[in-house]
Design a protein around this motif. Structure first.
Motif, mmCIF file in Angstrom:
data_model
loop_
_atom_site.group_PDB
_atom_site.id
_atom_site.type_symbol
_atom_site.label_atom_id
_atom_site.label_comp_id
_atom_site.label_asym_id
_atom_site.label_seq_id
_atom_site.Cartn_x
_atom_site.Cartn_y
_atom_site.Cartn_z
ATOM 1 N N ILE A 209 -72.130 45.006 -22.904
ATOM 2 C CA ILE A 209 -73.498 45.345 -23.615
ATOM 3 C C ILE A 209 -73.363 46.645 -23.913
ATOM 4 N N LEU A 210 -73.655 47.144 -24.964
ATOM 5 C CA LEU A 210 -73.338 48.593 -25.487
ATOM 6 C C LEU A 210 -74.379 49.722 -24.771
ATOM 7 N N PHE A 211 -75.570 49.559 -24.780
ATOM 8 C CA PHE A 211 -76.646 50.435 -24.494
ATOM 9 C C PHE A 211 -77.003 50.157 -22.782
ATOM 10 N N ARG A 212 -76.523 50.828 -22.120
ATOM 11 C CA ARG A 212 -76.218 50.559 -20.692
ATOM 12 C C ARG A 212 -76.668 51.724 -19.847
ATOM 13 N N THR A 213 -77.097 51.520 -18.687
ATOM 14 C CA THR A 213 -77.448 52.594 -17.721
ATOM 15 C C THR A 213 -76.203 53.040 -17.091
ATOM 16 N N SER A 214 -76.280 54.045 -15.994
ATOM 17 C CA SER A 214 -75.080 54.524 -15.234
ATOM 18 C C SER A 214 -74.527 53.277 -14.435
ATOM 19 N N THR A 215 -75.391 52.508 -14.103
ATOM 20 C CA THR A 215 -75.131 51.471 -13.085
ATOM 21 C C THR A 215 -74.528 50.218 -14.011
ATOM 22 N N GLY A 216 -74.422 50.265 -15.244
ATOM 23 C CA GLY A 216 -73.827 49.195 -16.095
ATOM 24 C C GLY A 216 -74.963 48.157 -16.441
ATOM 25 N N LYS A 217 -76.135 48.239 -16.147
ATOM 26 C CA LYS A 217 -77.166 47.462 -16.361
ATOM 27 C C LYS A 217 -77.785 47.673 -17.853
ATOM 28 N N ALA A 218 -78.525 46.879 -18.546
ATOM 29 C CA ALA A 218 -78.938 47.208 -19.824
ATOM 30 C C ALA A 218 -80.057 48.080 -19.719
ATOM 31 N N VAL A 219 -80.286 49.198 -20.708
ATOM 32 C CA VAL A 219 -81.185 50.114 -20.749
ATOM 33 C C VAL A 219 -82.687 49.005 -20.812
ATOM 34 N N ASN A 220 -83.915 49.344 -20.088
ATOM 35 C CA ASN A 220 -84.911 48.702 -20.279
ATOM 36 C C ASN A 220 -86.114 49.268 -20.919
ATOM 37 N N ARG A 221 -87.166 48.606 -21.123
ATOM 38 C CA ARG A 221 -88.070 49.017 -22.106
ATOM 39 C C ARG A 221 -88.817 50.283 -22.035
ATOM 40 N N SER A 222 -89.082 50.405 -20.455
ATOM 41 C CA SER A 222 -89.635 51.640 -20.260
ATOM 42 C C SER A 222 -88.942 52.955 -20.464
ATOM 43 N N ASN A 223 -87.683 53.011 -20.166
ATOM 44 C CA ASN A 223 -86.827 54.021 -20.398
ATOM 45 C C ASN A 223 -86.647 54.299 -21.703
ATOM 46 N N VAL A 224 -86.568 53.487 -22.665
ATOM 47 C CA VAL A 224 -86.313 53.586 -24.123
ATOM 48 C C VAL A 224 -87.823 54.261 -24.450
ATOM 49 N N TRP A 225 -88.971 53.705 -24.261
ATOM 50 C CA TRP A 225 -90.155 54.201 -24.443
ATOM 51 C C TRP A 225 -90.364 55.459 -23.931
ATOM 52 N N ARG A 226 -89.935 55.817 -22.958
ATOM 53 C CA ARG A 226 -90.066 57.138 -22.227
ATOM 54 C C ARG A 226 -89.325 58.456 -23.128
ATOM 55 N N GLU A 227 -88.023 57.844 -23.416
ATOM 56 C CA GLU A 227 -87.013 58.684 -24.211
ATOM 57 C C GLU A 227 -87.528 59.005 -25.563
ATOM 58 N N MET A 228 -88.230 58.013 -26.023
ATOM 59 C CA MET A 228 -88.829 58.229 -27.453
ATOM 60 C C MET A 228 -89.872 58.920 -27.545
ATOM 61 N N LYS A 229 -90.937 58.967 -26.482
ATOM 62 C CA LYS A 229 -92.100 59.960 -26.498
ATOM 63 C C LYS A 229 -91.673 61.256 -26.221
ATOM 64 N N ASN A 230 -90.388 61.511 -25.608
ATOM 65 C CA ASN A 230 -90.158 63.040 -25.246
ATOM 66 C C ASN A 230 -89.464 63.694 -26.329
ATOM 67 N N LEU A 231 -89.134 62.819 -27.528
ATOM 68 C CA LEU A 231 -88.694 63.411 -28.754
ATOM 69 C C LEU A 231 -89.871 63.883 -29.674
ATOM 70 N N CYS A 232 -91.164 63.401 -29.472
ATOM 71 C CA CYS A 232 -92.375 63.570 -30.213
ATOM 72 C C CYS A 232 -92.647 65.080 -30.794
ATOM 73 N N LYS A 233 -92.631 65.899 -29.694
ATOM 74 C CA LYS A 233 -92.916 67.271 -30.040
ATOM 75 C C LYS A 233 -92.167 68.064 -30.978
ATOM 76 N N LYS A 234 -90.839 67.791 -30.487
ATOM 77 C CA LYS A 234 -89.533 68.498 -31.425
ATOM 78 C C LYS A 234 -89.746 67.879 -32.689
ATOM 79 N N ALA A 235 -89.862 66.563 -32.739
ATOM 80 C CA ALA A 235 -89.644 65.984 -34.326
ATOM 81 C C ALA A 235 -90.922 66.290 -34.887
ATOM 82 N N GLY A 236 -92.060 66.888 -34.483
ATOM 83 C CA GLY A 236 -93.422 66.925 -35.029
ATOM 84 C C GLY A 236 -94.117 65.692 -35.409
ATOM 85 N N VAL A 237 -93.975 64.701 -34.789
ATOM 86 C CA VAL A 237 -94.369 63.277 -34.834
ATOM 87 C C VAL A 237 -95.688 62.887 -33.988
ATOM 88 N N ASN A 238 -96.760 62.409 -34.218
ATOM 89 C CA ASN A 238 -97.939 62.079 -33.421
ATOM 90 C C ASN A 238 -97.335 60.681 -32.522
#
Length: 301
Positions: A209-238
């Motif tokens: 698996i390419l997209f994995r956590t530091s423990t080698g497990k696949a990244v999960n939905r909640s992690n991706v969701w949270r990281e995407m939300k953190n980009l909104c302000k800087k990107a100027g996207v609702n």
């Protein structure tokens, strides 16, 4: 019960003082329900959701017996806190549980949803906004989430299918995805293949698996969701526009604009019904107005 392997034999009825049989949702029934869901080849996320929804219903009952009146009460309770589509999702889960345990008379009708012709403006993610999210991620050193966004946006895969992106499949240029009882081939655009292989080399990921956590497990939905939300302000996207599944919708619209073949798009997305695919290519009311204006059907004097 012969010829019905998916039905449970022990539905756990308890007699009341009046001799009336009560229905109790027990731990054993929940475990049996989970087993049936696996036998039906539901995907792992669907199974978790069904069990989570059933647990919410059990908590609502608070040790009370399961009756049709209680199910109706639960439906009314949900209407105070959830939107219609979410309520129907809850009801689908408990209705399926009732089917499995043989409590057919407790099944309840879902709420009717008025068909929406247009996509709300606040949910419509544009390609320009998508690009701004990627730029915001790169400028803040968030390379992994930048590449995840691009991987979903350029292939149309589900967030739950990210684990199928492996170093081996990247070398081949395509991947076989098994989901919801279907198998489909997903091809990587050359540019995506190149940047992801470069990332794998940088991160010293030589296989799996390419997209994995530091423990080698696949990244999960909640992690991706949270990281995407953190980009909104800087990107100027609702923020309301930014969630993993909306990237799949953006892919669908961009694909359809180039090749207006809804049947082909349904195959690419892995949909069983074209009606589902139609939801993905909805435009906003504003976009519809632009199309009407371009038609030039009004003759001015």
């Amino acid at each position: 019960i012969k010829n019905k392997p998916t039905k449970l034999l022990a539905c756990f009825f308890l007699p009341t003082k009046g001799g009336i049989m009560e229905r109790i949702i027990t731990k054993q029934l929940k475990e049996k329900f989970e087993q049936i869901l696996y036998k039906e080849e539901k995907n792992e996320n669907t199974i978790k959701k069904y069990l989570r929804d059933l647990e919410k219903f059990k908590q609502y009952l608070s040790n009370r017996c399961t009756t049709k009146e209680e199910v109706i009460g639960f439906k009314e309770y949900l209407q105070n806190y959830y939107k219609t589509s979410s309520i129907n999702s809850f009801l689908a889960a408990i209705n399926h549980f009732f089917e499995v345990v043989g409590w057919q008379d407790l099944k309840i009708k879902s709420l009717k949803i008025q068909k929406q012709i247009f996509l709300p403006e606040e949910r419509y993610l544009t390609k320009r906004e998508y690009q701004r999210l990627i730029s915001a991620a790169m400028s803040t050193g968030k390379e992994r989430i930048s590449l995840i966004i691009q991987a979903i946006g350029s292939t149309g895969i589900r967030i739950s299918e990210l684990s199928y992106i492996t170093v081996e499949s990247l070398r081949k240029g395509r991947v076989e995805i098994k989901n919801k009882g279907k198998i489909r081939q997903v091809f990587y655009p050359k540019a995506l293949q190149k940047v992801l292989l470069r990332y794998s080399k940088k991160m010293k990921i030589t296989e799996g698996i390419l997209f994995r956590t530091s423990t080698g497990k696949a990244v999960n939905r909640s992690n991706v969701w949270r990281e995407m939300k953190n980009l909104c302000k800087k990107a100027g996207v609702n923020e309301e526009k930014v969630f993993p599944h909306n990237l799949r919708h953006l892919f669908a619209r961009c694909f359809y604009e180039i090749k207006k073949d809804i049947a082909k798009l349904a195959d690419v997305l892995g949909h069983s019904s074209i009606d589902t695919t139609r939801i993905y290519i909805k435009t906003t009311g504003r976009e519809h107005m632009r199309q009407l204006e371009k038609m030039g059907m009004v003759v001015t004097t």
